[in-house]
Design a protein around this motif. Structure first.
Motif, PDB file in Angstrom:
ATOM      1  N   TYR A  50     -17.042   0.581  -1.209  1.00 40.06           N
ATOM      2  CA  TYR A  50     -16.865   2.017  -1.000  1.00 40.06           C
ATOM      3  C   TYR A  50     -15.917   2.272   0.168  1.00 40.06           C
ATOM      4  N   VAL A  51     -16.119   1.565   1.264  1.00 41.38           N
ATOM      5  CA  VAL A  51     -15.264   1.743   2.433  1.00 41.38           C
ATOM      6  C   VAL A  51     -13.815   1.377   2.085  1.00 41.38           C
ATOM      7  N   ALA A  52     -13.624   0.323   1.303  1.00 35.90           N
ATOM      8  CA  ALA A  52     -12.270  -0.056   0.882  1.00 35.90           C
ATOM      9  C   ALA A  52     -11.636   1.058   0.056  1.00 35.90           C
ATOM     10  N   TYR A  53     -12.401   1.653  -0.857  1.00 29.79           N
ATOM     11  CA  TYR A  53     -11.902   2.786  -1.647  1.00 29.79           C
ATOM     12  C   TYR A  53     -11.608   3.978  -0.742  1.00 29.79           C
ATOM     13  N   ARG A  54     -12.555   4.326   0.085  1.00 30.89           N
ATOM     14  CA  ARG A  54     -12.408   5.492   0.963  1.00 30.89           C
ATOM     15  C   ARG A  54     -11.162   5.385   1.841  1.00 30.89           C
ATOM     16  N   ASP A  55     -10.924   4.200   2.379  1.00 31.67           N
ATOM     17  CA  ASP A  55      -9.851   4.006   3.337  1.00 31.67           C
ATOM     18  C   ASP A  55      -8.541   3.533   2.716  1.00 31.67           C
ATOM     19  N   ASN A  56      -8.520   3.321   1.412  1.00 28.57           N
ATOM     20  CA  ASN A  56      -7.309   2.839   0.752  1.00 28.57           C
ATOM     21  C   ASN A  56      -6.130   3.768   1.053  1.00 28.57           C
ATOM     22  N   PRO A  57      -4.989   3.226   1.445  1.00 26.86           N
ATOM     23  CA  PRO A  57      -3.847   4.071   1.817  1.00 26.86           C
ATOM     24  C   PRO A  57      -3.378   5.016   0.708  1.00 26.86           C
ATOM     25  N   GLU A  58      -3.401   4.593  -0.532  1.00 29.98           N
ATOM     26  CA  GLU A  58      -2.975   5.483  -1.615  1.00 29.98           C
ATOM     27  C   GLU A  58      -3.981   6.615  -1.814  1.00 29.98           C
ATOM     28  N   HIS A  59      -5.261   6.303  -1.721  1.00 31.77           N
ATOM     29  CA  HIS A  59      -6.305   7.326  -1.804  1.00 31.77           C
ATOM     30  C   HIS A  59      -6.128   8.327  -0.660  1.00 31.77           C
ATOM     31  N   GLN A  60      -5.898   7.834   0.535  1.00 27.79           N
ATOM     32  CA  GLN A  60      -5.703   8.709   1.685  1.00 27.79           C
ATOM     33  C   GLN A  60      -4.435   9.553   1.550  1.00 27.79           C
ATOM     34  N   ARG A  61      -3.395   9.009   0.923  1.00 26.93           N
ATOM     35  CA  ARG A  61      -2.175   9.776   0.697  1.00 26.93           C
ATOM     36  C   ARG A  61      -2.439  10.940  -0.256  1.00 26.93           C
ATOM     37  N   VAL A  62      -3.166  10.688  -1.341  1.00 25.29           N
ATOM     38  CA  VAL A  62      -3.505  11.750  -2.298  1.00 25.29           C
ATOM     39  C   VAL A  62      -4.290  12.850  -1.592  1.00 25.29           C
ATOM     40  N   ILE A  63      -5.238  12.461  -0.776  1.00 27.02           N
ATOM     41  CA  ILE A  63      -6.024  13.447  -0.033  1.00 27.02           C
ATOM     42  C   ILE A  63      -5.117  14.264   0.888  1.00 27.02           C
TER      43      ILE A  63
END
Length: 99
Positions: free
Chosen positions: A66-79
């Motif tokens: 979960y932490v890897a998903y939450r902190d993933n750079p692409e996920h964070q970029r979308v946010i």
């Protein structure tokens, strides 16, 4: 297994194109984030008044995943680029599910 549920409420005036762009960007994440076991999202159907306007559900194997998903750079970029500019409220929960 851990399930993450995020409910987003978008600002009045958020366009269909902005919502589509969010969905299109989220759709790329399962191929980019190997920790995701299942991933679903979409806009509210507006059946009941007062609902959030968009939901994201992610299943991962462990808290570390979960932490890897939450902190993933692409996920964070979308946010940062697509979600944060239109969101006025967010609530989330992570809980264990039986597999």
């Amino acid at each position: 297994m851990i399930r993450h549920v995020s409910l987003l409420t978008f600002a009045e005036g958020t366009t269909d194109a902005q919502v589509r762009a969010i969905g299109d960007a989220l759709a790329t994440l399962p191929d980019r984030i190997p920790e995701l076991r299942a991933y679903a999202f979409g806009p509210d159907l507006a059946i009941d008044a007062g609902n959030a306007t968009f939901a994201v559900v992610a299943d991962v194997a462990t808290v570390d995943d979960y932490v890897a998903y939450r902190d993933n750079p692409e996920h964070q970029r979308v946010i940062a680029e697509l979600i944060r500019p239109v969101v006025v409220a967010r609530t989330a929960v992570q809980y264990e599910i039986e597999t």
